[in-house]
Structure formats: structure tokens, C-alpha cells
Design a protein around this motif. Structure first.
Motif, PDB file in Angstrom:
ATOM      1  N   GLY A 154       6.180   6.856   7.367  1.00 43.12           N
ATOM      2  CA  GLY A 154       7.520   7.125   6.844  1.00 43.12           C
ATOM      3  C   GLY A 154       7.533   7.317   5.345  1.00 43.12           C
ATOM      4  O   GLY A 154       8.176   8.245   4.834  1.00 43.12           O
ATOM      5  N   ALA A 155       6.832   6.464   4.617  1.00 45.56           N
ATOM      6  CA  ALA A 155       6.797   6.570   3.155  1.00 45.56           C
ATOM      7  C   ALA A 155       6.109   7.850   2.709  1.00 45.56           C
ATOM      8  O   ALA A 155       6.579   8.523   1.780  1.00 45.56           O
ATOM      9  N   ALA A 156       5.011   8.210   3.353  1.00 49.22           N
ATOM     10  CA  ALA A 156       4.278   9.416   2.960  1.00 49.22           C
ATOM     11  C   ALA A 156       5.108  10.674   3.217  1.00 49.22           C
ATOM     12  O   ALA A 156       5.188  11.564   2.364  1.00 49.22           O
ATOM     13  N   ARG A 204       8.780  15.010   1.235  1.00 50.49           N
ATOM     14  CA  ARG A 204      10.067  15.725   1.217  1.00 50.49           C
ATOM     15  C   ARG A 204      10.748  15.637  -0.144  1.00 50.49           C
ATOM     16  O   ARG A 204      11.333  16.607  -0.611  1.00 50.49           O
ATOM     17  N   ARG A 205      10.666  14.473  -0.777  1.00 50.62           N
ATOM     18  CA  ARG A 205      11.264  14.327  -2.111  1.00 50.62           C
ATOM     19  C   ARG A 205      10.563  15.217  -3.124  1.00 50.62           C
ATOM     20  O   ARG A 205      11.205  15.837  -3.963  1.00 50.62           O
ATOM     21  N   VAL A 229       0.810  -1.219   0.000  1.00 46.59           N
ATOM     22  CA  VAL A 229       0.000   0.000   0.000  1.00 46.59           C
ATOM     23  C   VAL A 229       0.845   1.271   0.000  1.00 46.59           C
ATOM     24  O   VAL A 229       0.311   2.363  -0.113  1.00 46.59           O
ATOM     25  N   LEU A 230       2.147   1.128   0.116  1.00 45.83           N
ATOM     26  CA  LEU A 230       3.004   2.310   0.189  1.00 45.83           C
ATOM     27  C   LEU A 230       2.885   3.235  -1.020  1.00 45.83           C
ATOM     28  O   LEU A 230       2.937   4.458  -0.851  1.00 45.83           O
ATOM     29  N   PRO A 231       2.706   2.728  -2.252  1.00 44.95           N
ATOM     30  CA  PRO A 231       2.564   3.654  -3.388  1.00 44.95           C
ATOM     31  C   PRO A 231       1.411   4.649  -3.209  1.00 44.95           C
ATOM     32  O   PRO A 231       1.529   5.809  -3.601  1.00 44.95           O
ATOM     33  N   VAL A 232       0.331   4.212  -2.606  1.00 44.34           N
ATOM     34  CA  VAL A 232      -0.809   5.103  -2.372  1.00 44.34           C
ATOM     35  C   VAL A 232      -0.405   6.238  -1.433  1.00 44.34           C
ATOM     36  O   VAL A 232      -0.748   7.398  -1.657  1.00 44.34           O
ATOM     37  N   PHE A 233       0.345   5.893  -0.391  1.00 41.95           N
ATOM     38  CA  PHE A 233       0.738   6.900   0.599  1.00 41.95           C
ATOM     39  C   PHE A 233       1.903   7.761   0.105  1.00 41.95           C
ATOM     40  O   PHE A 233       2.000   8.930   0.474  1.00 41.95           O
ATOM     41  N   ARG A 234       2.731   7.204  -0.759  1.00 37.38           N
ATOM     42  CA  ARG A 234       3.770   8.029  -1.387  1.00 37.38           C
ATOM     43  C   ARG A 234       3.126   9.073  -2.298  1.00 37.38           C
ATOM     44  O   ARG A 234       3.535  10.239  -2.318  1.00 37.38           O
ATOM     45  N   ALA A 235       2.127   8.650  -3.045  1.00 38.04           N
ATOM     46  CA  ALA A 235       1.413   9.591  -3.918  1.00 38.04           C
ATOM     47  C   ALA A 235       0.726  10.670  -3.080  1.00 38.04           C
ATOM     48  O   ALA A 235       0.725  11.853  -3.464  1.00 38.04           O
ATOM     49  N   LEU A 236       0.183  10.295  -1.949  1.00 36.45           N
ATOM     50  CA  LEU A 236      -0.431  11.273  -1.049  1.00 36.45           C
ATOM     51  C   LEU A 236       0.599  12.295  -0.584  1.00 36.45           C
ATOM     52  O   LEU A 236       0.351  13.503  -0.623  1.00 36.45           O
ATOM     53  N   GLY A 237       1.755  11.816  -0.149  1.00 35.76           N
ATOM     54  CA  GLY A 237       2.806  12.720   0.307  1.00 35.76           C
ATOM     55  C   GLY A 237       3.233  13.687  -0.778  1.00 35.76           C
ATOM     56  O   GLY A 237       3.361  14.894  -0.541  1.00 35.76           O
ATOM     57  N   ALA A 238       3.431  13.170  -1.976  1.00 35.72           N
ATOM     58  CA  ALA A 238       3.837  14.028  -3.093  1.00 35.72           C
ATOM     59  C   ALA A 238       2.764  15.054  -3.418  1.00 35.72           C
ATOM     60  O   ALA A 238       3.067  16.226  -3.672  1.00 35.72           O
ATOM     61  N   SER A 239       1.513  14.642  -3.400  1.00 34.40           N
ATOM     62  CA  SER A 239       0.439  15.590  -3.727  1.00 34.40           C
ATOM     63  C   SER A 239       0.312  16.670  -2.654  1.00 34.40           C
ATOM     64  O   SER A 239       0.029  17.830  -2.975  1.00 34.40           O
ATOM     65  N   ALA A 282       2.797  17.853  -0.891  1.00 32.15           N
ATOM     66  CA  ALA A 282       3.929  18.754  -1.130  1.00 32.15           C
ATOM     67  C   ALA A 282       3.632  19.680  -2.297  1.00 32.15           C
ATOM     68  O   ALA A 282       3.859  20.894  -2.211  1.00 32.15           O
ATOM     69  N   CYS A 283       3.124  19.123  -3.381  1.00 34.48           N
ATOM     70  CA  CYS A 283       2.815  19.927  -4.563  1.00 34.48           C
ATOM     71  C   CYS A 283       1.722  20.959  -4.274  1.00 34.48           C
ATOM     72  O   CYS A 283       1.709  22.029  -4.863  1.00 34.48           O
ATOM     73  N   ALA A 284       0.827  20.621  -3.351  1.00 38.37           N
ATOM     74  CA  ALA A 284      -0.240  21.559  -2.972  1.00 38.37           C
ATOM     75  C   ALA A 284       0.267  22.640  -2.029  1.00 38.37           C
ATOM     76  O   ALA A 284      -0.453  23.581  -1.715  1.00 38.37           O
ATOM     77  N   GLY A 285       1.511  22.480  -1.555  1.00 45.95           N
ATOM     78  CA  GLY A 285       2.098  23.485  -0.693  1.00 45.95           C
ATOM     79  C   GLY A 285       1.709  23.378   0.767  1.00 45.95           C
ATOM     80  O   GLY A 285       1.902  24.313   1.536  1.00 45.95           O
ATOM     81  N   HIS A 286       1.173  22.236   1.167  1.00 44.79           N
ATOM     82  CA  HIS A 286       0.811  22.051   2.569  1.00 44.79           C
ATOM     83  C   HIS A 286       2.062  21.854   3.418  1.00 44.79           C
ATOM     84  O   HIS A 286       3.061  21.317   2.939  1.00 44.79           O
ATOM     85  N   ASP A 287       1.998  22.272   4.643  1.00 47.09           N
ATOM     86  CA  ASP A 287       3.123  22.183   5.575  1.00 47.09           C
ATOM     87  C   ASP A 287       3.385  20.724   5.957  1.00 47.09           C
ATOM     88  O   ASP A 287       2.457  19.988   6.320  1.00 47.09           O
TER      89      ASP A 287
END
Length: 150
Positions: free
Chosen positions: A125-127, A132-133, A59-69, A71-76
Motif C-alpha cells: 500500500g505504501a509503495a 501515485r503521489r 520500513v515503509l520509507p524504503v518502499f515509499r522511496a521505491l514507489g516514487a522512483s 513513478a519518476c522512471a515512468g514505469h507502469d
């Protein structure tokens, strides 16, 4: 695999999702915009990992995509991580309650909780790592004009 635990939690997905959304919006003011419908898939994926129905890495890809989105949205990132940890606490609590009901204090209960805590750690951790990436290129884009003017 513990299909009975996963089924027990999945049967309560709407209730658990509402609880997650409520806890996150109450504890992390930056995330008061969350609605259960927006996070139900994330809760479903996390439950699968917490219950041991699948490996956390599935399930990590789902949470990695969440983290990236995020970041792209500019959330803290601090607010994002707080929201993730708040949601994780709800899911761990729900998993523990279900496991205690299905597996009275036994080695099976302990195994369920170890799986849940491992999944929590890996998912958060993955998200956050993905956030950060994804944020690095944005920072570089903002800094580049400042540095290249000199």
C-alpha cells in the motif's frame, strides 16, 4: 518480536532474494531487468517486517522511496504493483515455511502469519500510494502545456 524467525530468514537472504527476483521476472515481463543484487536490501527490509523483528511502519520509507522512483522512471503502476505482490507472495510463503518449522501449528504460528500479512498489506500500500503521489506532478507537467495553450 521473534528474533529466531528473523535470524532464520536472514540466514537465507541470498536464496530468498534470488527466488523473489526469479518469480518477479517470470510473472511480470516488464521487470525482467531485476537482479538479486538490486533488490536484496528491499527483501531484507521486508523480512524484518514480515518476521516481526520491526514494525512495518519502520520500513515503509524504503518502499515509499521505491514507489516514487518507479513513478519518476515512468514505469507502469500496474506492472509495479504486480511485481510487488509477486515478491510479497514469495516472502509470505518463505515466512510461513520458516514459522511452521520453528513454531509447529500453534498460536505463535498464527501470530507470525498475521504479522506477515499485515506487513505485506502496509508495504504494498505504501509503495503504490507513493508511486501515485509521485506520478501526479508528472501528469500535471504534461497536461499544463496542453491546457495553457487555450
Amino acid at each position: 518480536m521473534r528474533p529466531d524467525l528473523q535470524r532464520f530468514l536472514a540466514d537465507r537472504i541470498d536464496e530468498i532474494t534470488a527466488e523473489v527476483a526469479g518469480e518477479v521476472t517470470a510473472r511480470v515481463p516488464a521487470y525482467t531487468h531485476l537482479r538479486p543484487g538490486e533488490i536484496s536490501n528491499l527483501v531484507r527490509e521486508a523480512i524484518a517486517a514480515y518476521s516481526g523483528a520491526c514494525e512495518a511502519r519502520a520500513v515503509l520509507p524504503v518502499f515509499r522511496a521505491l514507489g516514487a522512483s518507479e513513478a519518476c522512471a515512468g514505469h507502469d503502476v500496474g506492472h509495479f504493483e504486480s511485481a510487488l505482490r509477486t515478491a510479497a507472495r514469495v516472502l509470505v510463503r518463505r515466512t510461513a515455511g520458516a514459522a511452521a518449522r520453528l513454531y509447529p501449528p500453534t498460536a505463535e504460528f498464527i501470530a507470525v502469519m498475521e504479522t506477515a500479512f499485515t506487513a505485506e498489506s502496509e508495504i504494498v500500500g505504501a509503495a503504490v500510494d507513493s508511486y501515485r503521489r509521485a506520478a501526479r506532478p508528472a501528469v500535471a507537467r504534461r497536461l499544463h502545456p496542453l491546457l495553457s495553450d487555450n
